[in-house]
Design an enzyme around this catalytic site. Structure first.
Site, short mmCIF file in Angstrom:
data_model
loop_
_atom_site.label_atom_id
_atom_site.label_comp_id
_atom_site.label_asym_id
_atom_site.label_seq_id
_atom_site.Cartn_x
_atom_site.Cartn_y
_atom_site.Cartn_z
CG ASN A 10 -1.75 1.23 1.35
OD1 ASN A 10 -1.83 2.02 0.41
ND2 ASN A 10 -2.39 1.41 2.50
CE LYS A 12 -0.41 3.48 4.63
NZ LYS A 12 -0.50 3.67 6.07
CG HIS A 98 -6.08 2.25 4.77
ND1 HIS A 98 -5.73 3.24 5.65
CD2 HIS A 98 -5.07 1.36 4.77
CE1 HIS A 98 -4.53 2.95 6.15
NE2 HIS A 98 -4.12 1.81 5.63
CD GLU A 100 -3.34 5.90 6.28
OE1 GLU A 100 -3.29 5.90 5.05
OE2 GLU A 100 -2.42 5.43 6.99
CD GLU A 170 -3.95 -2.19 7.17
OE1 GLU A 170 -2.83 -2.45 6.70
OE2 GLU A 170 -4.57 -1.15 6.92
N GLY A 176 1.88 2.68 10.73
CA GLY A 176 2.83 3.76 10.58
C GLY A 176 3.46 4.21 11.88
CB SER A 215 4.53 -1.32 12.24
OG SER A 215 4.12 0.04 12.38
P1 PGA Z 1 2.32 0.55 7.72
O1 PGA Z 1 0.90 0.75 7.01
O2 PGA Z 1 2.90 -0.75 7.20
O3 PGA Z 1 3.12 1.75 7.33
O4 PGA Z 1 2.07 0.48 9.19
C1 PGA Z 1 0.04 -0.33 6.79
C2 PGA Z 1 -1.23 0.18 6.14
O5 PGA Z 1 -1.68 1.27 6.47
O6 PGA Z 1 -1.81 -0.51 5.28
#
Ligand code: PGA
Length: 253
Positions: A10, A12, A98, A100, A170, A176, A215
């Site tokens: 992903n 983003k 997601h 976000e 998630e 993140g 992460s």
């Molecule tokens: P990350 O993000 O690996 O940076 O924690 C995962 C995601 O948001 O899909």
């Protein structure tokens, strides 16, 4: 039945044409052996689709995904992207719900469910994201929150159809932040998700990939993927570095 592991990148809202080309060259050179999906910003999807095809990687092993789609069919919706357009480009997967998008763009369980249904109706494979915030975990509401998010999707989508896509667990507090769920914490939630799918359709539940995101790094991927109900990963930050993403794919095989 053994589920084939799935590792999705992903990106983003990251990338440039030059950076993507370098990433793709390194990725294609490594030829990862698990099933992979690269989810890029809309504008870069044609670049990815063309490059993967010319490198001979496109096909069942590596596919391209979007990070969102509209729940509506094409029409007067300025700034939106319809699933029909993703299909038209040759995009095969799409991330839906997601955290976000839920937190920053107001996507409710019902909108996420409508998007998942829209994707499936068009033959796109949705990666449906669910997960609790830190306050919800601390309040011991993890299972209730995750179950409600999945229940909304199972109201609009048959479990047998959802099995063509994937569910991504998630935990929001792990995205993140560098703070990964322990393999045991993740497995506990994955098993609950599996049980909820079993209640809807046991055969579909056995076939559905439930991937973990939050992460994931080369250093912790193998122990997460070793859990019985963790069928791969959705990788954010670490997916931006081709070498790290390839290492995570290797941990899945
Ligand atoms: P990350 O993000 O690996 O940076 O924690 C995962 C995601 O948001 O899909």
């Amino acid at each position: 039945m053994t589920r084939r592991r799935l590792v999705a990148a992903n990106w983003k809202m990251n990338g440039t044409r030059a950076a993507n080309a370098a990433w793709l060259a390194e990725f294609a050179g490594a030829r990862p052996s698990c099933e992979t999906v690269v989810c890029a910003p809309f504008v870069y999807l044609p670049q990815l689709i063309d490059r993967l095809a010319s490198s001979g990687l496109a096909g069942s092993a590596t596919a391209v995904g979007a990070q969102n789609l509209s729940e509506r069919s094409p029409g007067a919706f300025t700034g939106e992207v319809a699933g029909e357009m993703l299909v038209d480009l040759g995009c095969r997967w799409v991330i839906v719900g997601h955290s976000e998008r839920r937190a920053l763009y107001g996507e409710t369980n019902e909108i996420v469910a409508a998007k998942a249904a829209r994707a499936l109706a068009l033959g796109l494979r949705p990666i449906v994201c669910i997960g609790e915030t830190l306050a919800e975990r601390d309040g011991k509401r993890t299972m209730a929150v995750v179950s409600a998010q999945l229940a909304a999707v199972l109201k609009t989508c048959r479990a047998a159809d959802l099995a063509r896509g994937a569910v991504a667990y998630e935990p929001v507090w792990a995205i993140g932040t560098g703070r990964t769920a322990t393999p045991e914490q993740a497995q506990e939630v994955h098993a609950t998700i599996r049980a909820q799918l079993v209640a809807a359709d046991s055969e579909a539940a056995t076939a559905t990939r439930i991937v973990y995101g939050g992460s994931v790094k080369p250093a912790n991927a193998a122990e997460l993927f070793a859990q019985p109900d963790i069928d791969g990963g959705l990788i954010g930050g670490a997916s931006l570095i081709a070498r790290d993403f390839v290492a995570i794919c290797a941990a899945a095989t």
